[in-house]
Enzyme design. Structure first.
Site, short mmCIF file in Angstrom:
data_model
loop_
_atom_site.label_atom_id
_atom_site.label_comp_id
_atom_site.label_asym_id
_atom_site.label_seq_id
_atom_site.Cartn_x
_atom_site.Cartn_y
_atom_site.Cartn_z
CD GLN A 8 1.45 -2.79 -4.73
OE1 GLN A 8 0.23 -2.82 -4.59
NE2 GLN A 8 2.19 -1.81 -4.25
CG LEU A 63 -1.46 1.33 1.70
CD1 LEU A 63 -2.56 1.78 0.77
CD2 LEU A 63 -1.94 1.25 3.12
#
Length: 319
Positions: free
Chosen positions: A251, A94
């Protein structure tokens, strides 16, 4: 001048009350929380400051909350250090979104909306109880990868998810496969600890979430980053808008190559010190295990603000 890399932590560092002390003390920090509330369409700051922790821990709350706290702290730092420069930036999972905001590749408001959606998509990708993650301590990466490959062939996907530092790797995948991998790891002399998470993050089971995120990103403007951003999925630099977007999609289902990223920042960009900004100092601990000769300073609250100021000035003086 000392060559700094700016880094940001990811999910798991959320705690009720984060950022409130600094928001009360500095208007520039308080404004970040107001912007996040407006961008997301509900009172995220109240959840962050008053809890309960269970609500804050929900993936779609935790992700924008950590991003908001990190950017709020970063703005306070810049107010005192307007000339601070960094040669590259990165974030853990994140935290890569926070790094992109700091690199001016993505607006703060768009980032808040994106990570809220990312959290929802990740949460909904795999039915509850069907996926799992586990932290593995004291095992060689190549051996662990081999174990995962062998177990996957029989029980379904289990993969490396976070390569954090030497001797600390997280695996992720189908719950049964993660459990079986843990048994093999123990037999091979390693240790594993199941993590309390809502899904098998950074595994191929997250591909549906990545596909939904790719569609969501079509509504967001990405810009070229002002400095290289070291992408989690490749441990390589991205700077153009299109490659940034592609890296963020990948990702979601690829492993976070944090150890490799730290080495790249040191060896390819000549980084002499890291500055971690966020609600925890978890990356400082990981970085020390990767290369203890390169310091990681951190700023997470008022207590650490003065310390990091002194450290930053000391680095500049010694350079």
């Amino acid at each position: 001048m000392t060559k700094f890399a700016l880094i940001f932590p990811g999910q798991g560092s959320q705690v009720v009350g984060m950022g409130r002390e600094l928001a009360d003390a500095r208007p520039v920090t308080a404004e970040a929380f107001r912007q996040a509330d407006a961008a997301i369409g509900y009172n995220l700051s109240q959840i962050m400051w008053e809890g309960p922790q269970e609500t804050l821990n929900l993936t779609y709350n935790a992700q924008p909350a950590i991003l908001t706290a990190s950017i709020a702290l970063y703005r306070a730092f810049l107010q005192e250090n307007p000339d601070f420069e960094f040669v590259c930036t990165a974030g853990h999972s994140l935290g890569e979104y926070t790094a992109l905001v700091a690199a001016d590749a993505l607006s703060f408001e768009d980032a808040v909306r994106l990570v809220n959606a990312r959290g929802r998509f990740m949460n909904e990708a795999v039915p509850a109880g069907q996926g799992a993650m586990s932290a593995v301590i004291g095992m060689d990466r190549a051996l662990l990868a081999d174990i995962c490959e062998r177990v996957s062939a029989e029980y379904g996907p289990v993969e490396l998810a976070n390569v954090n530092c030497p001797g600390q790797i997280v695996i992720s995948g189908k719950a049964e496969a993660v459990t079986r991998a843990g048994e093999v790891i123990s037999a091979e002399g390693g240790r594993d600890k199941p993590l309390v998470v809502s899904g098998p993050f950074h595994s191929s089971l997250m591909k549906p979430a990545a596909d939904r995120l790719a569609e969501e990103m079509k509504t967001v403007e990405f810009r070229d980053a002002k400095v290289p951003v070291i992408a989690n999925a490749t441990a390589g630099p991205v700077q153009g808008a299109d490659e940034i977007r592609e890296a963020l999609v990948r990702q979601v289902y690829a492993p976070v190559l944090w150890e490799d990223s730290v080495r790249v920042m040191i060896e390819q960009y000549g980084v002499e010190a890291f500055l971690e900004i966020g609600s925890s100092s978890v990356l400082a601990g990981l970085n020390k295990k990767v290369n203890k000769a390169v310091p990681t300073h951190f700023f997470k609250d008022l207590d650490t603000f003065a310390k990091v100021q002194t450290a930053i000035k000391g680095e500049s003086t010694n350079a």
